[in-house]
Design a protein around this motif. Sequence first.
Motif, mmCIF file in Angstrom:
data_model
loop_
_atom_site.group_PDB
_atom_site.id
_atom_site.type_symbol
_atom_site.label_atom_id
_atom_site.label_comp_id
_atom_site.label_asym_id
_atom_site.label_seq_id
_atom_site.Cartn_x
_atom_site.Cartn_y
_atom_site.Cartn_z
ATOM 1 N N LEU A 112 0.830 -1.202 0.000
ATOM 2 C CA LEU A 112 0.000 0.000 0.000
ATOM 3 C C LEU A 112 0.869 1.258 0.000
ATOM 4 O O LEU A 112 0.598 2.210 -0.742
ATOM 5 N N CYS A 113 1.923 1.261 0.789
ATOM 6 C CA CYS A 113 2.851 2.402 0.802
ATOM 7 C C CYS A 113 3.529 2.573 -0.552
ATOM 8 O O CYS A 113 3.728 3.701 -1.021
ATOM 9 N N TYR A 114 3.867 1.470 -1.190
ATOM 10 C CA TYR A 114 4.474 1.534 -2.522
ATOM 11 C C TYR A 114 3.501 2.150 -3.530
ATOM 12 O O TYR A 114 3.888 3.003 -4.339
ATOM 13 N N LEU A 115 2.243 1.748 -3.471
ATOM 14 C CA LEU A 115 1.240 2.311 -4.373
ATOM 15 C C LEU A 115 1.029 3.802 -4.117
ATOM 16 O O LEU A 115 0.885 4.593 -5.051
ATOM 17 N N LEU A 116 1.023 4.198 -2.850
ATOM 18 C CA LEU A 116 0.897 5.618 -2.507
ATOM 19 C C LEU A 116 2.075 6.415 -3.052
ATOM 20 O O LEU A 116 1.903 7.523 -3.565
ATOM 21 N N ASP A 117 3.258 5.849 -2.957
ATOM 22 C CA ASP A 117 4.451 6.503 -3.479
ATOM 23 C C ASP A 117 4.359 6.683 -4.992
ATOM 24 O O ASP A 117 4.670 7.753 -5.525
ATOM 25 N N GLN A 118 3.908 5.658 -5.685
ATOM 26 C CA GLN A 118 3.713 5.753 -7.128
ATOM 27 C C GLN A 118 2.688 6.828 -7.474
ATOM 28 O O GLN A 118 2.862 7.591 -8.426
ATOM 29 N N LEU A 119 1.615 6.873 -6.713
ATOM 30 C CA LEU A 119 0.561 7.850 -6.947
ATOM 31 C C LEU A 119 1.093 9.274 -6.794
ATOM 32 O O LEU A 119 0.843 10.133 -7.641
ATOM 33 N N TYR A 120 1.836 9.524 -5.720
ATOM 34 C CA TYR A 120 2.406 10.855 -5.511
ATOM 35 C C TYR A 120 3.375 11.236 -6.623
ATOM 36 O O TYR A 120 3.407 12.392 -7.062
ATOM 37 N N ASP A 121 4.159 10.273 -7.106
ATOM 38 C CA ASP A 121 5.084 10.552 -8.204
ATOM 39 C C ASP A 121 4.326 10.994 -9.456
ATOM 40 O O ASP A 121 4.715 11.956 -10.133
ATOM 41 N N GLN A 122 3.252 10.313 -9.770
ATOM 42 C CA GLN A 122 2.473 10.660 -10.963
ATOM 43 C C GLN A 122 1.776 12.009 -10.799
ATOM 44 O O GLN A 122 1.703 12.792 -11.743
ATOM 45 N N VAL A 123 1.283 12.288 -9.614
ATOM 46 C CA VAL A 123 0.642 13.580 -9.366
ATOM 47 C C VAL A 123 1.668 14.709 -9.520
ATOM 48 O O VAL A 123 1.364 15.758 -10.098
ATOM 49 N N ASP A 124 2.888 14.478 -9.039
ATOM 50 C CA ASP A 124 3.948 15.479 -9.215
ATOM 51 C C ASP A 124 4.238 15.734 -10.688
ATOM 52 O O ASP A 124 4.463 16.873 -11.098
ATOM 53 N N ILE A 125 4.226 14.680 -11.484
ATOM 54 C CA ILE A 125 4.448 14.832 -12.925
ATOM 55 C C ILE A 125 3.343 15.680 -13.546
ATOM 56 O O ILE A 125 3.608 16.591 -14.333
ATOM 57 N N VAL A 126 2.104 15.394 -13.180
ATOM 58 C CA VAL A 126 0.974 16.156 -13.729
ATOM 59 C C VAL A 126 1.082 17.629 -13.328
ATOM 60 O O VAL A 126 0.929 18.520 -14.161
ATOM 61 N N ILE A 127 1.357 17.889 -12.064
ATOM 62 C CA ILE A 127 1.454 19.270 -11.601
ATOM 63 C C ILE A 127 2.601 19.991 -12.285
ATOM 64 O O ILE A 127 2.460 21.126 -12.762
ATOM 65 N N HIS A 128 3.735 19.328 -12.384
ATOM 66 C CA HIS A 128 4.897 19.953 -13.022
ATOM 67 C C HIS A 128 4.601 20.292 -14.474
ATOM 68 O O HIS A 128 4.879 21.402 -14.942
ATOM 69 N N ASP A 129 4.051 19.333 -15.219
ATOM 70 C CA ASP A 129 3.798 19.567 -16.633
ATOM 71 C C ASP A 129 2.641 20.520 -16.866
ATOM 72 O O ASP A 129 2.618 21.250 -17.858
ATOM 73 N N ALA A 130 1.662 20.537 -15.983
ATOM 74 C CA ALA A 130 0.519 21.428 -16.159
ATOM 75 C C ALA A 130 0.883 22.876 -15.847
ATOM 76 O O ALA A 130 0.396 23.800 -16.500
ATOM 77 N N VAL A 131 1.742 23.082 -14.850
ATOM 78 C CA VAL A 131 2.024 24.435 -14.383
ATOM 79 C C VAL A 131 3.334 24.975 -14.935
ATOM 80 O O VAL A 131 3.396 26.110 -15.391
ATOM 81 N N LEU A 132 4.370 24.169 -14.920
ATOM 82 C CA LEU A 132 5.698 24.680 -15.221
ATOM 83 C C LEU A 132 6.201 24.402 -16.629
ATOM 84 O O LEU A 132 7.052 25.129 -17.124
ATOM 85 N N SER A 133 5.706 23.386 -17.245
ATOM 86 C CA SER A 133 6.250 22.978 -18.536
ATOM 87 C C SER A 133 5.656 23.791 -19.687
ATOM 88 O O SER A 133 4.495 24.148 -19.690
ATOM 89 N N ARG A 134 6.501 24.059 -20.648
ATOM 90 C CA ARG A 134 6.057 24.741 -21.877
ATOM 91 C C ARG A 134 6.319 23.879 -23.106
ATOM 92 O O ARG A 134 6.360 24.376 -24.217
#
Length: 75
Positions: free
Chosen positions: A15-37
Amino acid sequence: MKMKPVKFSQKQVQLCYLLDQLYDQVDIVIHDAVLSRASNRLSVIEDAAKEVERISIEMQQHVNSMRRKKREAAE
């Protein structure tokens, strides 16, 4: 007072591993949505969102498998 070491079950570790994966993907979405051009920004966001959906479904199944089974009262 001496503390006993905490023992984690394999399901808790998973469960902790899945949570870690989830947070990693959310970080990718936030980074690409806000910071990436980048020109393929929306494709990267879409792919990460699909991965978030896959992980969340897997997490739901895993949590359901961790629940205690209720005894049927009508036995």
